[in-house]
Design a protein around this motif. Structure first.
Motif, PDB file in Angstrom:
ATOM      1  N   ARG A 161      31.229 -78.544 -46.577  1.00 44.48           N
ATOM      2  CA  ARG A 161      30.854 -77.700 -45.435  1.00 44.48           C
ATOM      3  C   ARG A 161      29.595 -78.259 -44.753  1.00 44.48           C
ATOM      4  NH1 ARG A 161      32.222 -72.574 -44.058  1.00 44.48           N
ATOM      5  NH2 ARG A 161      33.364 -72.239 -45.987  1.00 44.48           N
ATOM      6  N   GLU A 162      28.665 -78.719 -45.577  1.00 42.42           N
ATOM      7  CA  GLU A 162      27.408 -79.251 -45.041  1.00 42.42           C
ATOM      8  C   GLU A 162      27.658 -80.562 -44.274  1.00 42.42           C
ATOM      9  OE1 GLU A 162      24.857 -77.838 -44.499  1.00 42.42           O
ATOM     10  OE2 GLU A 162      23.070 -79.061 -44.698  1.00 42.42           O
ATOM     11  N   LEU A 163      28.537 -81.398 -44.820  1.00 40.27           N
ATOM     12  CA  LEU A 163      28.874 -82.659 -44.131  1.00 40.27           C
ATOM     13  C   LEU A 163      29.580 -82.341 -42.806  1.00 40.27           C
ATOM     14  CD1 LEU A 163      30.158 -84.635 -47.253  1.00 40.27           C
ATOM     15  CD2 LEU A 163      28.101 -85.194 -45.931  1.00 40.27           C
ATOM     16  N   ALA A 164      30.466 -81.337 -42.842  1.00 42.17           N
ATOM     17  CA  ALA A 164      31.200 -80.955 -41.616  1.00 42.17           C
ATOM     18  C   ALA A 164      30.234 -80.358 -40.584  1.00 42.17           C
ATOM     19  CB  ALA A 164      32.304 -79.969 -41.962  1.00 42.17           C
ATOM     20  N   VAL A 221      27.004 -81.249 -40.116  1.00 46.35           N
ATOM     21  CA  VAL A 221      26.145 -82.241 -39.457  1.00 46.35           C
ATOM     22  C   VAL A 221      26.937 -83.289 -38.666  1.00 46.35           C
ATOM     23  CG1 VAL A 221      24.244 -81.945 -41.095  1.00 46.35           C
ATOM     24  CG2 VAL A 221      25.925 -83.771 -41.492  1.00 46.35           C
ATOM     25  N   SER A 222      28.264 -83.311 -38.852  1.00 49.29           N
ATOM     26  CA  SER A 222      29.068 -84.265 -38.082  1.00 49.29           C
ATOM     27  C   SER A 222      29.682 -83.545 -36.879  1.00 49.29           C
ATOM     28  CB  SER A 222      30.198 -84.827 -38.942  1.00 49.29           C
ATOM     29  OG  SER A 222      31.079 -85.581 -38.125  1.00 49.29           O
ATOM     30  N   ASN A 223      29.691 -84.238 -35.742  1.00 53.36           N
ATOM     31  CA  ASN A 223      30.331 -83.594 -34.591  1.00 53.36           C
ATOM     32  C   ASN A 223      31.787 -84.000 -34.464  1.00 53.36           C
ATOM     33  OD1 ASN A 223      30.573 -86.009 -33.035  1.00 53.36           O
ATOM     34  ND2 ASN A 223      28.428 -85.817 -32.431  1.00 53.36           N
ATOM     35  N   ARG A 224      32.233 -84.987 -35.287  1.00 60.54           N
ATOM     36  CA  ARG A 224      33.633 -85.393 -35.132  1.00 60.54           C
ATOM     37  C   ARG A 224      34.342 -85.799 -36.435  1.00 60.54           C
ATOM     38  NH1 ARG A 224      36.363 -88.968 -30.395  1.00 60.54           N
ATOM     39  NH2 ARG A 224      38.501 -88.477 -31.032  1.00 60.54           N
ATOM     40  N   GLY A 247      18.887 -81.975 -44.011  1.00 62.27           N
ATOM     41  CA  GLY A 247      17.917 -81.496 -43.010  1.00 62.27           C
ATOM     42  C   GLY A 247      18.189 -82.045 -41.615  1.00 62.27           C
ATOM     43  N   TYR A 248      19.377 -81.811 -41.116  1.00 61.92           N
ATOM     44  CA  TYR A 248      19.723 -82.278 -39.762  1.00 61.92           C
ATOM     45  C   TYR A 248      20.358 -81.138 -38.976  1.00 61.92           C
ATOM     46  CZ  TYR A 248      19.199 -86.905 -41.866  1.00 61.92           C
ATOM     47  OH  TYR A 248      18.697 -88.000 -42.512  1.00 61.92           O
ATOM     48  N   ALA A 249      20.283 -81.272 -37.675  1.00 66.11           N
ATOM     49  CA  ALA A 249      20.883 -80.254 -36.795  1.00 66.11           C
ATOM     50  C   ALA A 249      22.415 -80.335 -36.863  1.00 66.11           C
ATOM     51  CB  ALA A 249      20.421 -80.512 -35.358  1.00 66.11           C
ATOM     52  N   ASP A 250      23.069 -79.262 -36.468  1.00 67.00           N
ATOM     53  CA  ASP A 250      24.539 -79.261 -36.382  1.00 67.00           C
ATOM     54  C   ASP A 250      24.963 -80.408 -35.466  1.00 67.00           C
ATOM     55  OD1 ASP A 250      24.124 -76.896 -37.696  1.00 67.00           O
ATOM     56  OD2 ASP A 250      25.057 -75.624 -36.169  1.00 67.00           O
ATOM     57  N   GLY A 251      25.986 -81.129 -35.886  1.00 71.94           N
ATOM     58  CA  GLY A 251      26.556 -82.183 -35.037  1.00 71.94           C
ATOM     59  C   GLY A 251      25.612 -83.333 -34.733  1.00 71.94           C
ATOM     60  N   ALA A 252      24.652 -83.576 -35.632  1.00 74.17           N
ATOM     61  CA  ALA A 252      23.667 -84.648 -35.382  1.00 74.17           C
ATOM     62  C   ALA A 252      24.299 -86.044 -35.483  1.00 74.17           C
ATOM     63  CB  ALA A 252      22.520 -84.530 -36.378  1.00 74.17           C
ATOM     64  N   PHE A 253      25.458 -86.139 -36.155  1.00 72.95           N
ATOM     65  CA  PHE A 253      26.107 -87.444 -36.353  1.00 72.95           C
ATOM     66  C   PHE A 253      27.543 -87.414 -35.812  1.00 72.95           C
ATOM     67  CE2 PHE A 253      22.846 -86.905 -39.524  1.00 72.95           C
ATOM     68  CZ  PHE A 253      22.210 -88.136 -39.514  1.00 72.95           C
ATOM     69  N   ASP A 254      28.073 -88.627 -35.575  1.00 71.92           N
ATOM     70  CA  ASP A 254      29.499 -88.724 -35.187  1.00 71.92           C
ATOM     71  C   ASP A 254      30.383 -88.780 -36.430  1.00 71.92           C
ATOM     72  OD1 ASP A 254      28.935 -89.174 -32.331  1.00 71.92           O
ATOM     73  OD2 ASP A 254      28.043 -91.035 -33.064  1.00 71.92           O
TER      74      ASP A 254
END
Ligand SMILES: C[S@@+](CC[C@H](N)C(=O)[O-])C[C@H]1O[C@@H](n2cnc3c(N)ncnc32)[C@H](O)[C@@H]1O
Length: 225
Positions: free
Chosen positions: A132-135, A137-140, A104-111
């Motif tokens: 896919r879900e981990l990719a 929520v991570s921006n990098r 439940g997080y926005a796209d790219g919410a984490f590094d």
């Protein structure tokens, strides 16, 4: 394991004894060291999601790197163990009950998104969904652990233990197919999945090779454009 069963498996004694039953093994120690080594190469202070966080085995290095961490797990009992670890180590982070297939997080919410000891518990389609879900929520970065079947061409059948490894690999594959509790991922498929998700392999560390013709790697991946 079927997703429904997996969601309920880490309860009660299984959760309470999880770390005690594993932390003395070489594989566990090598995973600890590998994840710490990777995190020490990344800048301090990044925002990281650890899913599934389990009992919070990496909290010490999170504190050392001053990371801003959220740990997510579907099991309230595993989260209770993680909370004990958090209190004992006085680490500041957020623990949340949640589903790796629908974070439940926005796209790219984490590094950074970190996922250890999960992809060997699910089949290919489920692994792809979680990755896919981990990719998303991570921006990098992604840090993921994957156990592969060593391709037969790499088993070195002429070596003294080559045929033995092949035979053991066949047996493990059959057992895995029947029991459907543990899944060995195919290297080719993993490479394909990383391509599809536009994840570049920055580094990969072999944590364990087994006589059963499988090996276990931790990857540092970076999202492309
Ligand atoms: C083998 S443990 C790994 C825990 C930790 N990452 C580690 O390396 O020790 C698997 C974890 O996956 C969690 N899990 C199972 N299904 C899940 C789901 N759908 N979403 C989030 N966590 C899940 C379990 O509760 C358990 O904590």
């Amino acid at each position: 394991m079927k997703k429904k069963i997996l969601r309920k498996h880490y309860k009660g004694d299984v959760a309470q004894n999880y770390e005690q039953g594993r932390s003395h093994t070489q594989k566990w120690q090598d995973e600890q060291n590998t994840v710490a080594e990777i995190l020490r190469q990344l800048p301090e202070g990044l925002k990281l999601i650890d899913a599934p966080v389990g009992t919070g085995r990496f909290f010490e290095v999170y504190a050392e790197r001053q990371l801003n961490v959220e740990g997510v797990d579907v099991s309230s009992d595993m989260l209770a163990e993680a909370a004990k670890q958090q209190a004992a180590q006085r680490v500041s982070l957020v623990l949340k009950q949640g589903d790796i297939f629908k974070l439940g997080y926005a796209d790219g919410a984490f590094d950074v998104a970190l996922c250890i000891r999960f992809f060997n518990l699910v089949n290919e389609p489920a692994m792809a969904r979680a990755m896919r879900e981990l990719a998303r929520v991570s921006n990098r970065y992604l840090i993921v652990g994957v156990r592969h079947l060593v391709p037969v061409g790499e088993l070195n059948l002429k070596a003294a233990d080559g045929i033995e490894k092949l035979a053991r690999q066949c047996v493990s594959r059959v057992i895995a197919l029947i029991k459907r509790k543990i899944f060995f991922q195919k290297r080719k498929y993993i490479a394909h999945l990383f391509d599809v998700l536009r994840l570049k392999v920055v580094a990969r560390h072999c944590v364990e090779t087994r006589k059963d013709g499988t090996d276990y790697y931790i990857y540092l991946l970076e999202k492309q454009g």
